[in-house]
Write a protein that holds these residues in place. Structure first.
Motif, PDB file in Angstrom:
ATOM      1  N   TYR A  38       0.831   2.778  -1.169  1.00 24.39           N
ATOM      2  CA  TYR A  38       0.664   2.133  -2.478  1.00 24.39           C
ATOM      3  C   TYR A  38       2.019   1.581  -2.907  1.00 24.39           C
ATOM      4  O   TYR A  38       2.918   2.331  -3.293  1.00 24.39           O
ATOM      5  N   ILE A  39       2.195   0.253  -2.838  1.00 26.69           N
ATOM      6  CA  ILE A  39       3.514  -0.331  -3.076  1.00 26.69           C
ATOM      7  C   ILE A  39       3.444  -1.512  -4.033  1.00 26.69           C
ATOM      8  O   ILE A  39       2.382  -2.091  -4.261  1.00 26.69           O
ATOM      9  N   SER A  40       4.614  -1.836  -4.583  1.00 29.68           N
ATOM     10  CA  SER A  40       4.791  -3.080  -5.334  1.00 29.68           C
ATOM     11  C   SER A  40       5.936  -3.845  -4.689  1.00 29.68           C
ATOM     12  O   SER A  40       6.840  -3.248  -4.092  1.00 29.68           O
ATOM     13  N   PHE A  41       5.896  -5.163  -4.823  1.00 29.94           N
ATOM     14  CA  PHE A  41       6.891  -6.004  -4.158  1.00 29.94           C
ATOM     15  C   PHE A  41       7.493  -6.946  -5.191  1.00 29.94           C
ATOM     16  O   PHE A  41       6.802  -7.764  -5.790  1.00 29.94           O
ATOM     17  N   VAL A  42       8.804  -6.833  -5.408  1.00 22.03           N
ATOM     18  CA  VAL A  42       9.517  -7.682  -6.356  1.00 22.03           C
ATOM     19  C   VAL A  42      10.485  -8.553  -5.564  1.00 22.03           C
ATOM     20  O   VAL A  42      11.314  -8.034  -4.812  1.00 22.03           O
ATOM     21  N   TYR A  43      10.396  -9.879  -5.733  1.00 25.22           N
ATOM     22  CA  TYR A  43      11.213 -10.760  -4.924  1.00 25.22           C
ATOM     23  C   TYR A  43      11.729 -11.934  -5.750  1.00 25.22           C
ATOM     24  O   TYR A  43      11.157 -12.297  -6.786  1.00 25.22           O
ATOM     25  N   LEU A  92       4.612  -0.922 -14.062  1.00 26.49           N
ATOM     26  CA  LEU A  92       3.879   0.155 -14.734  1.00 26.49           C
ATOM     27  C   LEU A  92       2.381  -0.113 -14.724  1.00 26.49           C
ATOM     28  O   LEU A  92       1.576   0.806 -14.562  1.00 26.49           O
ATOM     29  N   GLN A  93       1.992  -1.375 -14.891  1.00 26.68           N
ATOM     30  CA  GLN A  93       0.576  -1.720 -14.824  1.00 26.68           C
ATOM     31  C   GLN A  93       0.027  -1.461 -13.424  1.00 26.68           C
ATOM     32  O   GLN A  93      -1.083  -0.957 -13.256  1.00 26.68           O
ATOM     33  N   GLY A  94       0.817  -1.812 -12.415  1.00 28.65           N
ATOM     34  CA  GLY A  94       0.389  -1.577 -11.041  1.00 28.65           C
ATOM     35  C   GLY A  94       0.313  -0.112 -10.703  1.00 28.65           C
ATOM     36  O   GLY A  94      -0.434   0.291  -9.815  1.00 28.65           O
ATOM     37  N   ASN A  95       1.105   0.695 -11.420  1.00 25.61           N
ATOM     38  CA  ASN A  95       1.091   2.133 -11.175  1.00 25.61           C
ATOM     39  C   ASN A  95      -0.285   2.715 -11.459  1.00 25.61           C
ATOM     40  O   ASN A  95      -0.774   3.577 -10.727  1.00 25.61           O
ATOM     41  N   ASP A  96      -0.895   2.279 -12.547  1.00 22.91           N
ATOM     42  CA  ASP A  96      -2.303   2.582 -12.829  1.00 22.91           C
ATOM     43  C   ASP A  96      -2.598   4.081 -12.816  1.00 22.91           C
ATOM     44  O   ASP A  96      -3.676   4.520 -12.420  1.00 22.91           O
ATOM     45  N   GLY A  97      -1.628   4.896 -13.217  1.00 24.14           N
ATOM     46  CA  GLY A  97      -1.869   6.330 -13.320  1.00 24.14           C
ATOM     47  C   GLY A  97      -1.995   7.052 -12.003  1.00 24.14           C
ATOM     48  O   GLY A  97      -2.411   8.209 -11.961  1.00 24.14           O
ATOM     49  N   HIS A 101       4.832   5.470  -6.892  1.00 27.59           N
ATOM     50  CA  HIS A 101       4.619   4.632  -5.722  1.00 27.59           C
ATOM     51  C   HIS A 101       5.900   3.877  -5.403  1.00 27.59           C
ATOM     52  O   HIS A 101       6.869   3.898  -6.150  1.00 27.59           O
ATOM     53  N   VAL A 102       5.901   3.210  -4.270  1.00 28.45           N
ATOM     54  CA  VAL A 102       7.096   2.572  -3.739  1.00 28.45           C
ATOM     55  C   VAL A 102       7.238   1.161  -4.295  1.00 28.45           C
ATOM     56  O   VAL A 102       6.262   0.419  -4.390  1.00 28.45           O
ATOM     57  N   VAL A 103       8.476   0.794  -4.634  1.00 26.30           N
ATOM     58  CA  VAL A 103       8.788  -0.560  -5.090  1.00 26.30           C
ATOM     59  C   VAL A 103       9.807  -1.153  -4.135  1.00 26.30           C
ATOM     60  O   VAL A 103      10.902  -0.613  -3.965  1.00 26.30           O
TER      61      VAL A 103
END
Length: 238
Positions: A38-43, A92-97, A101-103
């Protein structure tokens, strides 16, 4: 997966840059090793970040990929404070409780630090695990001011070794024995002139803060490559 609208503006980014490809593959191997799904990607919205986004997206579309992209956030080339705040909001929205998770931060150093500062101001220490690209995290000073929230971060670094010949040369440099117009300013940054140690120093090597630069070999390789290529072009034009 939805198509990022920014990519249509930069069709030439569809080419593959080996260094970015290797970085993304290494990140994916880390994710699979720790079973982080479960990850998010900031670029950053430039050639550096978009290339990485395309490479990661291609992997996630492969059959058998178990990684879920919770959020993808593109930062403009010249972000404002509000842009950094929006990044943290989307994370935080992507975290969804679902817990931590990994960023992945595929950003220039200043942008990566700015994102972490906003997260730190919002008390999000321990909320995310960060993986950063090679533009940030190579030196301890990169973490200045965000040490707590960056604890546990994994950062990428291009494989490079010291160049002993250059190290000896640079360690003996000081503002009085070099014609480099930028060296006095660099000396002042590395050394407070009022400090007794700095007044006694014969060169950078005498300063406690001095550390050999490990990326010099890459610079020498690049210059050597260009020199050989220019020589070949001159020969071809004769």
């Amino acid at each position: 997966m939805s198509t990022n609208p920014y990519l249509t503006q930069y069709p030439y980014f569809t080419r593959i840059v080996p260094s970015d490809e290797i970085q993304v593959k290494a990140m994916i191997e880390v994710l699979n090793h720790f079973n982080w799904q479960y990850i998010s990607f900031v670029y950053s919205l430039n050639w550096y970040g978009l290339e990485a986004y395309l490479l990661l997206s291609a992997y996630l579309r492969q059959p058998g990929s178990r990684i879920c992209l919770a959020a993808e956030v593109a930062l403009p080339e010249n972000p404002s404070d509000g842009d950094y705040e929006k990044v943290v909001e989307m994370l935080l929205q992507g975290n969804d409780g679902r817990g931590s998770h990994v960023v992945i931060l595929f950003l220039p150093q200043f942008s990566a630090i700015s994102v972490l500062k906003v997260a730190q101001e919002n008390g999000l220490e321990g909320r995310f695990t960060y993986i950063a690209s090679d533009a940030w995290g190579r030196n301890t000073q990169d973490f200045s001011g965000v040490e707590k929230i960056a604890a546990g971060a994994l950062t990428m670094k291009i494989n490079s070794t010291n160049d002993p010949e250059f190290d000896r040369h640079f360690a003996n440099l000081n503002p009085t024995n070099s014609i480099n117009p930028f060296l006095p300013e660099f000396w002042n940054v590395a050394c407070n002139q009022s400090d007794e140690q700095c007044l006694r120093a014969r060169g950078f090597g005498d300063l406690d803060t001095y550390q050999p630069e490990t990326t010099i070999t890459l610079v020498k390789m690049a210059v050597t490559f260009l020199a050989h290529r220019i020589d070949e072009l001159q020969r071809e034009c004769k």
